[in-house]
Design a protein around this motif. Structure first.
Motif, PDB file in Angstrom:
ATOM      1  N   LEU A 116      -3.889  -3.123   1.466  1.00 40.50           N
ATOM      2  CA  LEU A 116      -3.556  -1.938   2.258  1.00 40.50           C
ATOM      3  C   LEU A 116      -3.605  -0.723   1.354  1.00 40.50           C
ATOM      4  O   LEU A 116      -2.979  -0.722   0.297  1.00 40.50           O
ATOM      5  CB  LEU A 116      -2.140  -2.068   2.845  1.00 40.50           C
ATOM      6  CG  LEU A 116      -1.832  -3.350   3.630  1.00 40.50           C
ATOM      7  CD1 LEU A 116      -0.379  -3.374   4.059  1.00 40.50           C
ATOM      8  CD2 LEU A 116      -2.737  -3.434   4.850  1.00 40.50           C
ATOM      9  N   ASN A 117      -4.328   0.293   1.741  1.00 42.61           N
ATOM     10  CA  ASN A 117      -4.362   1.512   0.928  1.00 42.61           C
ATOM     11  C   ASN A 117      -3.954   2.722   1.734  1.00 42.61           C
ATOM     12  O   ASN A 117      -4.495   2.979   2.806  1.00 42.61           O
ATOM     13  CB  ASN A 117      -5.748   1.741   0.337  1.00 42.61           C
ATOM     14  CG  ASN A 117      -5.698   2.834  -0.718  1.00 42.61           C
ATOM     15  OD1 ASN A 117      -5.060   2.661  -1.756  1.00 42.61           O
ATOM     16  ND2 ASN A 117      -6.322   3.969  -0.446  1.00 42.61           N
ATOM     17  N   THR A 118      -2.980   3.451   1.194  1.00 42.68           N
ATOM     18  CA  THR A 118      -2.518   4.692   1.808  1.00 42.68           C
ATOM     19  C   THR A 118      -2.347   5.727   0.704  1.00 42.68           C
ATOM     20  O   THR A 118      -1.728   5.438  -0.315  1.00 42.68           O
ATOM     21  CB  THR A 118      -1.152   4.495   2.505  1.00 42.68           C
ATOM     22  OG1 THR A 118      -1.227   3.351   3.338  1.00 42.68           O
ATOM     23  CG2 THR A 118      -0.777   5.717   3.324  1.00 42.68           C
ATOM     24  N   ALA A 119      -2.921   6.884   0.885  1.00 41.51           N
ATOM     25  CA  ALA A 119      -2.713   7.984  -0.062  1.00 41.51           C
ATOM     26  C   ALA A 119      -1.598   8.886   0.457  1.00 41.51           C
ATOM     27  O   ALA A 119      -1.293   8.883   1.652  1.00 41.51           O
ATOM     28  CB  ALA A 119      -4.002   8.776  -0.239  1.00 41.51           C
ATOM     29  N   GLN A 120      -0.994   9.623  -0.476  1.00 42.64           N
ATOM     30  CA  GLN A 120       0.065  10.560  -0.090  1.00 42.64           C
ATOM     31  C   GLN A 120      -0.254  11.916  -0.677  1.00 42.64           C
ATOM     32  O   GLN A 120      -0.812  12.000  -1.766  1.00 42.64           O
ATOM     33  CB  GLN A 120       1.419  10.133  -0.666  1.00 42.64           C
ATOM     34  CG  GLN A 120       2.005   8.904  -0.034  1.00 42.64           C
ATOM     35  CD  GLN A 120       3.181   8.379  -0.828  1.00 42.64           C
ATOM     36  OE1 GLN A 120       3.488   8.899  -1.919  1.00 42.64           O
ATOM     37  NE2 GLN A 120       3.819   7.368  -0.309  1.00 42.64           N
ATOM     38  N   ALA A 121       0.119  12.971   0.042  1.00 45.29           N
ATOM     39  CA  ALA A 121       0.006  14.312  -0.529  1.00 45.29           C
ATOM     40  C   ALA A 121       1.353  14.990  -0.420  1.00 45.29           C
ATOM     41  O   ALA A 121       2.114  14.736   0.521  1.00 45.29           O
ATOM     42  CB  ALA A 121      -1.059  15.122   0.212  1.00 45.29           C
ATOM     43  N   GLY A 150       0.816  -1.207   0.000  1.00 46.35           N
ATOM     44  CA  GLY A 150       0.000   0.000   0.000  1.00 46.35           C
ATOM     45  C   GLY A 150       0.848   1.254   0.000  1.00 46.35           C
ATOM     46  O   GLY A 150       0.470   2.269  -0.549  1.00 46.35           O
ATOM     47  N   ILE A 184      -7.971  -4.078   4.333  1.00 48.37           N
ATOM     48  CA  ILE A 184      -9.113  -4.953   4.066  1.00 48.37           C
ATOM     49  C   ILE A 184      -8.555  -6.328   3.727  1.00 48.37           C
ATOM     50  O   ILE A 184      -7.605  -6.447   2.950  1.00 48.37           O
ATOM     51  CB  ILE A 184      -9.948  -4.432   2.868  1.00 48.37           C
ATOM     52  CG1 ILE A 184     -10.432  -3.010   3.140  1.00 48.37           C
ATOM     53  CG2 ILE A 184     -11.119  -5.357   2.597  1.00 48.37           C
ATOM     54  CD1 ILE A 184     -11.073  -2.357   1.932  1.00 48.37           C
ATOM     55  N   ILE A 198       3.064  14.001   3.094  1.00 51.13           N
ATOM     56  CA  ILE A 198       2.359  13.354   4.202  1.00 51.13           C
ATOM     57  C   ILE A 198       1.622  12.115   3.681  1.00 51.13           C
ATOM     58  O   ILE A 198       1.232  12.049   2.511  1.00 51.13           O
ATOM     59  CB  ILE A 198       1.344  14.293   4.894  1.00 51.13           C
ATOM     60  CG1 ILE A 198       0.337  14.845   3.871  1.00 51.13           C
ATOM     61  CG2 ILE A 198       2.053  15.401   5.628  1.00 51.13           C
ATOM     62  CD1 ILE A 198      -0.847  15.528   4.505  1.00 51.13           C
ATOM     63  N   ASP A 199       1.465  11.147   4.574  1.00 54.59           N
ATOM     64  CA  ASP A 199       0.680   9.948   4.267  1.00 54.59           C
ATOM     65  C   ASP A 199      -0.659  10.035   4.962  1.00 54.59           C
ATOM     66  O   ASP A 199      -0.769  10.597   6.051  1.00 54.59           O
ATOM     67  CB  ASP A 199       1.400   8.688   4.791  1.00 54.59           C
ATOM     68  CG  ASP A 199       2.519   8.253   3.869  1.00 54.59           C
ATOM     69  OD1 ASP A 199       2.652   8.855   2.780  1.00 54.59           O
ATOM     70  OD2 ASP A 199       3.251   7.332   4.240  1.00 54.59           O
ATOM     71  N   SER A 200      -1.656   9.464   4.357  1.00 49.22           N
ATOM     72  CA  SER A 200      -2.959   9.348   5.021  1.00 49.22           C
ATOM     73  C   SER A 200      -2.909   8.145   5.970  1.00 49.22           C
ATOM     74  O   SER A 200      -1.907   7.432   6.035  1.00 49.22           O
ATOM     75  CB  SER A 200      -4.060   9.132   3.988  1.00 49.22           C
ATOM     76  OG  SER A 200      -3.986   7.817   3.478  1.00 49.22           O
ATOM     77  N   ASN A 201      -3.982   7.926   6.663  1.00 51.56           N
ATOM     78  CA  ASN A 201      -4.155   6.668   7.391  1.00 51.56           C
ATOM     79  C   ASN A 201      -4.111   5.504   6.392  1.00 51.56           C
ATOM     80  O   ASN A 201      -4.335   5.692   5.191  1.00 51.56           O
ATOM     81  CB  ASN A 201      -5.506   6.669   8.123  1.00 51.56           C
ATOM     82  CG  ASN A 201      -6.655   6.864   7.144  1.00 51.56           C
ATOM     83  OD1 ASN A 201      -6.664   7.857   6.405  1.00 51.56           O
ATOM     84  ND2 ASN A 201      -7.586   5.944   7.119  1.00 51.56           N
ATOM     85  N   LYS A 241       5.233   2.667   0.850  1.00 51.73           N
ATOM     86  CA  LYS A 241       6.604   2.189   0.997  1.00 51.73           C
ATOM     87  C   LYS A 241       7.028   2.196   2.459  1.00 51.73           C
ATOM     88  O   LYS A 241       8.205   2.167   2.764  1.00 51.73           O
ATOM     89  CB  LYS A 241       7.551   3.057   0.166  1.00 51.73           C
ATOM     90  CG  LYS A 241       7.371   2.779  -1.320  1.00 51.73           C
ATOM     91  CD  LYS A 241       8.296   3.580  -2.147  1.00 51.73           C
ATOM     92  CE  LYS A 241       8.131   3.223  -3.611  1.00 51.73           C
ATOM     93  NZ  LYS A 241       8.799   4.169  -4.477  1.00 51.73           N
ATOM     94  N   ARG A 242       6.080   2.208   3.322  1.00 58.06           N
ATOM     95  CA  ARG A 242       6.445   2.240   4.727  1.00 58.06           C
ATOM     96  C   ARG A 242       6.760   0.840   5.231  1.00 58.06           C
ATOM     97  O   ARG A 242       6.418  -0.155   4.609  1.00 58.06           O
ATOM     98  CB  ARG A 242       5.311   2.874   5.533  1.00 58.06           C
ATOM     99  CG  ARG A 242       5.031   4.275   5.011  1.00 58.06           C
ATOM    100  CD  ARG A 242       4.137   5.028   5.920  1.00 58.06           C
ATOM    101  NE  ARG A 242       2.943   4.246   6.238  1.00 58.06           N
ATOM    102  CZ  ARG A 242       1.999   4.700   7.037  1.00 58.06           C
ATOM    103  NH1 ARG A 242       2.121   5.881   7.607  1.00 58.06           N
ATOM    104  NH2 ARG A 242       0.948   3.985   7.285  1.00 58.06           N
ATOM    105  N   VAL A 278      -5.836   2.045   5.225  1.00 58.56           N
ATOM    106  CA  VAL A 278      -7.036   1.209   5.345  1.00 58.56           C
ATOM    107  C   VAL A 278      -6.640  -0.219   4.991  1.00 58.56           C
ATOM    108  O   VAL A 278      -6.027  -0.457   3.951  1.00 58.56           O
ATOM    109  CB  VAL A 278      -8.149   1.693   4.392  1.00 58.56           C
ATOM    110  CG1 VAL A 278      -9.367   0.770   4.493  1.00 58.56           C
ATOM    111  CG2 VAL A 278      -8.533   3.124   4.709  1.00 58.56           C
TER     112      VAL A 278
END
Lengths: 158, 344
Positions: B53-58, B11, B76, B69-72, B13-14, B74
């Motif tokens: 795993l889904n994470t958005a970045q801005a 989701g 599933i 920044i990364d979002s939370n 690269k963390r 999610v």
């Protein structure tokens, strides 16, 4: 690559002094994933409901919602949002079509129609929705203080 | 190990997603150890138990410079979808004779779900709508995966003890052996059905079995109902032969008297009836007492045959009888043989 480097630097900074780094963020970003469930109503008609799933099965249609808001005190310029697509999800389009995408893990970006996909045997063909690995929205104007919005895209569990 | 690309979900690269990666590798290894059969495609979809795993970045330029920044994230989990298909591997009706035993029908069972699943197999020889039922049905698993029943090699199936476990998209060949009744007659058909049902559960698509899915999630019945079946058919193809013999006498005086020296021409007409064929059909006839065989006088369908048994043609004479080898003759055809003798 520049962004990746910057991101790494930012992450390093975050690891070193997390409190400071979080405080410096003046944009909030959240991700929600919904699944479309077809529900039969008492009158016999079916309706599609969005649920927040714990589990899904292959073939389920997902709706990804990314919300952003400038919660700081200064405008955020050169604002962009990127969502790497989970490997188990096939891209199914966005609601507004203003996105750019990558089909090679984030190296090349563009509209889907402008991209090509290189197969394992070296063959090059026009990129397809199912090739998409990353989705990105680039904002032309700065995100002013207090402004917010959401970005929506759809995917199917492979 | 071909599962790895499907099971691998990253989701962001963390470090968290690298943990997911390592977890997926372990899962894939155990899957391949359990895998039954070898044909792996990607039709079944994401492997059960995989985390999405889904994470958005801005990224933006803030007052202190560029910020990412990364979002939370999610998470599933992909549940197990229970699906199976069964197909007959027999290209058409299998021609058999009545009364033969242990006749083979062949099927392919495919796990079209996304988890490892065991299946219960059942043979049904009592289907309605056909002309007769086979008996003593037993099921064998194609242990050597060559698609052909090999007695002594392939494994007898016993429900509950060696139910085949199939990896996602894997297939196994299944044989049903059953006996054709003596009472079955030419042209009759019999249906033999194999069904395969997911052991975790089956029923209406969408039915969920909490916590019973491969990989720890739920198991959900897919569009096949987790219950597949297919039929093969036997067709009785029998054939009979009827032999009619007649004689024509020609005497040396131009008449038809049976006097010493007269020639008798015998005609044998073999008529084959039925929907099947007769194989290795041989016609023999003794030379009658007080007659002498006329050398090289055998004909088949009007064409002469030699007396020698050593050559390639179908006819022979061994000093006491004539023989004609007709080979395989399908029902509906006739063969006419003639030979001559003279009265002693």
């Amino acid at each position: 690559m520049k962004i990746n480097l910057l991101k790494r630097l930012a992450m390093l900074a975050a690891l070193a002094i997390p409190g400071t780094a979080i405080a410096a963020n003046n944009v909030s970003l959240s991700s929600d994933v919904f699944v479309e469930r077809t529900v039969e109503k008492p009158d016999g008609k079916t309706a599609v409901m969005l649920e927040e799933p714990k589990t899904v099965v292959p073939g389920d249609n997902l709706v990804f919602v990314v919300k952003y808001k400038n919660v700081g005190s200064t405008p955020a310029t050169d604002f962009s949002v990127t969502n790497p697509l989970p490997k188990a999800v096939a891209f199914n389009g966005t609601s507004d079509g203003t996105e750019i995408v990558s089909v090679d893990g984030g190296k090349k970006w563009g509209s889907l129609a402008a991209l090509t996909y290189t197969r394992e045997n070296g063959e090059v063909r026009p990129a397809l929705m199912s090739d998409v690995t990353h989705i990105k929205w680039k904002f032309n104007s700065a995100l002013s203080v207090g402004s917010e919005g959401k970005l929506v895209f759809r995917g199917t569990v492979k | 190990m071909k599962y790895v690309p499907k099971a691998l979900v990253i989701g962001s690269k963390r470090s968290k997603s690298w943990l997911a990666f390592r977890g997926a590798m372990t899962l894939a290894t155990s899957l391949s150890a359990l895998a039954f059969g070898s044909s792996i495609a990607h039709a079944a979809g994401t492997i059960a138990g995989t985390d999405i795993l889904n994470t958005a970045q801005a990224s933006y330029d803030g007052p202190g410079g560029p910020v990412v920044i990364d979002s939370n994230t999610v998470t599933i989990t992909v549940d197990e979808l229970l699906d199976v298909t069964v197909a007959s591997s027999d290209p058409g009706d299998i021609a058999v004779d009545s009364g033969v035993t242990q006749q083979v029908t062949t099927y392919q069972v495919t796990n079209t779900g996304n988890g490892n699943e065991a299946f219960t197999l059942t043979a049904d020889t009592a289907k309605g709508g056909d002309d007769f039922d086979t008996s003593n049905a037993v099921i064998y698993i194609d242990t050597d995966d060559n698609g052909v029943f090999d007695a002594g090699v392939d494994t007898l199936y016993s429900p509950g003890s060696n139910d085949p476990v199939l990896a996602p998209d894997a297939s196994v060949n299944i044989f049903i052996l059953s006996d054709i009744p003596v009472s079955a007659t030419d042209g009759q058909r019999a249906e033999v059905e194999l069904s395969a049902v997911a052991i975790t559960g089956s029923g209406t698509p969408g039915t969920s079995f909490a916590g019973q899915g491969d990989g720890g999630g739920d198991a959900v019945v897919g569009s096949t109902g987790a219950d597949g079946e297919a039929s093969s058919f036997f067709l009785i193809q029998a054939a009979q032969v009827a032999l009619v013999k007649s004689a024509t006498i020609t005497d040396q005086f131009g008449g038809n008297e049976a006097v010493p020296g007269a020639t008798i021409t015998y005609q044998l007409v073999a008529t084959i009836t039925g929907s099947g064929s007769l194989t290795n059909l041989n016609v023999t006839d003794d030379i009658p007492a007080d007659t002498t065989y006329t050398a090289e006088s055998i004909t088949l369908e009007g064409a002469g045959l030699t007396d020698s048994d050593a050559d390639a043609d179908a006819g022979s004479y061994d000093g006491s009888e004539i023989a004609v080898s007709l080979g395989t003759v399908p029902g509906g055809q006739t063969r006419t043989i003639t030979f001559q003798v003279t009265i002693d």
